[in-house]
Design a protein around this motif. Structure first.
Motif, mmCIF file in Angstrom:
data_model
loop_
_atom_site.group_PDB
_atom_site.id
_atom_site.type_symbol
_atom_site.label_atom_id
_atom_site.label_comp_id
_atom_site.label_asym_id
_atom_site.label_seq_id
_atom_site.Cartn_x
_atom_site.Cartn_y
_atom_site.Cartn_z
ATOM 1 N N ALA A 105 -13.840 2.567 -0.118
ATOM 2 C CA ALA A 105 -13.286 1.391 0.555
ATOM 3 C C ALA A 105 -12.718 0.394 -0.454
ATOM 4 O O ALA A 105 -11.667 -0.208 -0.214
ATOM 5 C CB ALA A 105 -14.366 0.724 1.405
ATOM 6 N N ALA A 106 -13.377 0.220 -1.592
ATOM 7 C CA ALA A 106 -12.873 -0.704 -2.611
ATOM 8 C C ALA A 106 -11.562 -0.192 -3.208
ATOM 9 O O ALA A 106 -10.642 -0.975 -3.468
ATOM 10 C CB ALA A 106 -13.925 -0.888 -3.701
ATOM 11 N N VAL A 150 -9.343 1.819 -1.681
ATOM 12 C CA VAL A 150 -8.305 1.682 -0.642
ATOM 13 C C VAL A 150 -7.871 0.235 -0.518
ATOM 14 O O VAL A 150 -6.672 -0.057 -0.423
ATOM 15 C CB VAL A 150 -8.831 2.257 0.686
ATOM 16 N N ALA A 151 -8.816 -0.691 -0.544
ATOM 17 C CA ALA A 151 -8.463 -2.119 -0.442
ATOM 18 C C ALA A 151 -7.651 -2.549 -1.666
ATOM 19 O O ALA A 151 -6.694 -3.301 -1.530
ATOM 20 C CB ALA A 151 -9.745 -2.946 -0.336
ATOM 21 N N GLY A 152 -8.009 -2.065 -2.833
ATOM 22 C CA GLY A 152 -7.252 -2.405 -4.040
ATOM 23 C C GLY A 152 -5.831 -1.862 -3.985
ATOM 24 O O GLY A 152 -4.881 -2.561 -4.364
ATOM 25 N N PHE A 161 -4.159 -1.200 -1.235
ATOM 26 C CA PHE A 161 -3.462 -1.957 -0.194
ATOM 27 C C PHE A 161 -3.003 -3.312 -0.733
ATOM 28 O O PHE A 161 -1.872 -3.728 -0.509
ATOM 29 C CB PHE A 161 -4.385 -2.156 1.012
ATOM 30 N N LEU A 162 -3.902 -4.013 -1.440
ATOM 31 C CA LEU A 162 -3.522 -5.328 -1.968
ATOM 32 C C LEU A 162 -2.461 -5.204 -3.065
ATOM 33 O O LEU A 162 -1.617 -6.087 -3.203
ATOM 34 C CB LEU A 162 -4.765 -6.035 -2.492
ATOM 35 N N SER A 177 1.582 -6.928 -2.571
ATOM 36 C CA SER A 177 2.116 -7.993 -3.408
ATOM 37 C C SER A 177 3.625 -7.867 -3.625
ATOM 38 O O SER A 177 4.279 -8.811 -4.003
ATOM 39 C CB SER A 177 1.392 -8.008 -4.768
#
Length: 66
Positions: free
Chosen positions: A52-53, A55-57, A59-60, A64
């Motif tokens: 999850a970390a 995937v979130a990284g 995505f972010l 940008s």
């Protein structure tokens, strides 16, 4: 120097039932389903949190616009 022979320890105290604030020891013969579930959660949860970390990284980083 004190020797073990001079002590006044009552060995029958182990046979007394536990009081209201003492945990009783359960006699188990082997691992239970609770042990398997806890081990599984301790292994799976960090793996899912890592994915999850990541995937979130990603995505972010893509959000940008760089």
């Amino acid at each position: 120097m004190t020797t073990a022979q001079a002590t006044n320890i009552d060995s029958s105290a182990r046979a007394l039932p536990a009081g209201p604030f003492e945990a009783t020891a359960e006699e188990r013969k082997g691992p239970t389903m609770r042990d398997a579930l806890m081990t599984g959660l301790l292994v799976i949860y960090p793996a899912l949190a890592t994915v999850a970390a990541i995937v979130a990284g990603l995505f972010l980083a893509g959000a940008s616009g760089v």
